[in-house]
Every structure is written in structure tokens, then in C-alpha cells.
Design an enzyme around this catalytic site. Structure first.
Site, PDB file in Angstrom:
ATOM      1  N   CYS A  90       0.817  -1.231  -0.055  1.00 22.80           N
ATOM      2  CA  CYS A  90       0.033  -0.047  -0.052  1.00 22.80           C
ATOM      3  C   CYS A  90       0.781   1.332   0.027  1.00 22.80           C
ATOM      4  O   CYS A  90       0.520   2.540  -0.458  1.00 22.80           O
ATOM      5  CB  CYS A  90      -0.911   0.103   1.206  1.00 22.80           C
ATOM      6  SG  CYS A  90      -0.221  -0.345   2.919  1.00 22.80           S
ATOM      7  N   HIS A 166      -2.231   0.888   7.227  1.00 21.18           N
ATOM      8  CA  HIS A 166      -2.709   0.775   5.833  1.00 21.18           C
ATOM      9  C   HIS A 166      -2.313   2.386   5.334  1.00 21.18           C
ATOM     10  O   HIS A 166      -2.659   3.247   6.105  1.00 21.18           O
ATOM     11  CB  HIS A 166      -3.810   0.642   5.603  1.00 21.18           C
ATOM     12  CG  HIS A 166      -4.398   0.531   4.153  1.00 21.18           C
ATOM     13  ND1 HIS A 166      -3.804  -0.373   3.193  1.00 21.18           N
ATOM     14  CD2 HIS A 166      -5.429   1.023   3.479  1.00 21.18           C
ATOM     15  CE1 HIS A 166      -4.518  -0.220   2.085  1.00 21.18           C
ATOM     16  NE2 HIS A 166      -5.209   0.808   2.214  1.00 21.18           N
TER      17      HIS A 166
END
Length: 236
Positions: A90, A166
Site C-alpha cells: 500500500c 494501511h
């Protein structure tokens, strides 16, 4: 990278690591990533390089976040979005989102510049980069920069490790503010029209409210796991 091993070491939330990776992809040397410690405190904002062209948020995923990833764009803005197809990558997708939606910051003829130009006539009208060609480009980037993923100041986890942290990205495109998350299979999330009186992205109230909502919904033990990076002029 085989189908059974599509994973990388998570990138550390470190401006130097992000900048180094971005420069390898084609970001001009005059631009860099830097830490953002607040979106609202004037004394902290005063020391940031401006203008801020993109904001990357690192946050802990909780159940509320998992259930909200079905939101999608409801407008025809030309924002570019990449579908995340590699576990723990990510951070790379956050860089791709930052740079692809600020193409004037790319060196002509660089890897990312060439890829985006090659796709300009083949990608969908919504600029969704989720095809086989995009996947191969990302895999090539990972292969060529595999050591970059494990650089930084903290001990790098295993590539296959599960993490609840994330990265997502905020950009302004054609008068709209967007949240870009490669794991949101519906695509980019349109937050609303940008404020024309704001001098750059960090002054956009829509971004401030959205980031604050993540922090307010976080568990008490996760509050310290948030981090923000900005993309702006390189002061070094």
C-alpha cells in the site's frame, strides 16, 4: 513474483524512504516527501514546504474501516486510481497515487511518466488502472526496487506478515478532493468540491475532516499509530 508469493515488506512511514522511492519512479529532485504533524495547528503548519501536492495517511484499520470500502466515485473527474494487487504494497500505491495525479512533477521519460503516457489511450474513461498491464508494471517496479521496501530506521517485518496499518492518499484533481485507496475495489472516493480559497491541499477542509474522522474512530491503543506525509518542494 509468483501468485502464491505476491507480497512485499511494508514500507516504513519515513519521508526519506518515500522520497527515494518516488525519485526512482521519476519524481523530479525539486520535490520530496516530508512529515506532517498536524493539519490544524498554525505553528506546525508554518514550517512545512508549500504547496502540498498530496497527503499520505498511515492509519490502523478497524472493523468500521473494513465495512466502509464500498464507497465510490460519483463524478466524472479524471483522477487516477490504481487497484492494489500485492499484499503489503500500500505504501507503493500511495506513491503511485501521489505522483500519477501530479504528473507535472515527473521527469519526462521516467519509468512512471512513460507508463502513464503508454496507458493514456487504453485506460478506461475513469482512469482505473486495474488491468494486466498495470499489474505487470507494478510487479516490475517491485522487482527493481525490492531492497527499498526494507530500508528505514525500524526493523522490517516479513513480507507475508499480516499488518493492520494501511496507507491511503489525498489529492486534488480538477476541482475535486479525492481519497485514493488501492484496496477499495469500487475505485477512488470523491469527497467533494475543493475550496477555491485554499492555497493548497493541506488547507482543504474536506481533507482535515476526513483525516479527523479516522482518528476519532480509532481504538485508544491505536491513536499513536497514525502518521502523515506530504508531497511538496524539496528544501534540502
Amino acid at each position: 513474483m509468483s501468485g502464491e508469493n505476491r507480497a512485499v515488506v511494508p514500507i516504513e512511514s519515513n519521508p526519506e524512504v518515500f522520497t527515494n522511492f518516488a525519485h526512482k519512479l521519476g519524481l523530479k529532485n525539486e520535490w520530496a516527501y516530508f512529515d506532517i504533524y498536524s493539519l490544524t495547528e498554525p505553528e506546525l503548519l508554518a514550517f512545512l514546504p508549500r504547496p502540498v501536492k498530496a497527503i499520505v495517511l498511515l492509519f490502523p484499520i478497524n472493523e468500521d474501516r473494513k465495512s466502509s470500502t464500498s464507497q465510490q466515485i460519483t463524478s466524472s473527474y479524471d483522477v487516477i486510481w490504481f487497484k492494489q494487487s500485492v499484499k503489503n504494497a500500500c505504501g507503493l500505491y500511495a506513491i503511485l497515487h501521489s505522483l500519477s495525479n501530479n504528473q507535472s512533477l515527473l521527469e519526462p521519460g521516467s519509468d512512471l511518466d512513460n507508463f502513464l503516457k503508454s496507458q493514456s489511450d487504453t485506460s478506461s474513461s475513469k482512469n482505473r488502472f486495474d488491468d494486466v498491464t498495470t499489474d505487470q508494471f507494478v510487479l516490475n517496479v517491485i522487482k527493481e526496487n525490492v531492497q527499498t521496501f526494507s530500508t528505514g530506521q525500524s526493523e522490517a517485518p516479513e513480507a507475508t506478515a499480516d499488518t493492520n496499518l494501511h496507507y491511503i492518499t489525498y489529492v486534488e484533481e480538477n476541482g475535486g478532493i479525492f481519497e485514493l485507496d488501492g484496496r477499495n475495489l469500487s475505485g477512488p472516493l470523491y469527497l467533494g468540491k475543493s475550496d477555491p480559497t485554499a492555497t493548497d491541499l493541506i488547507e482543504q477542509e474536506l481533507v482535515r475532516v476526513r483525516v479527523a474522522s479516522y482518528m476519532e474512530n480509532a481504538n485508544e491503543e491505536d491513536v499513536l499509530n497514525f502518521a502523515m506525509l506530504g508531497l511538496g518542494p524539496n528544501w534540502e
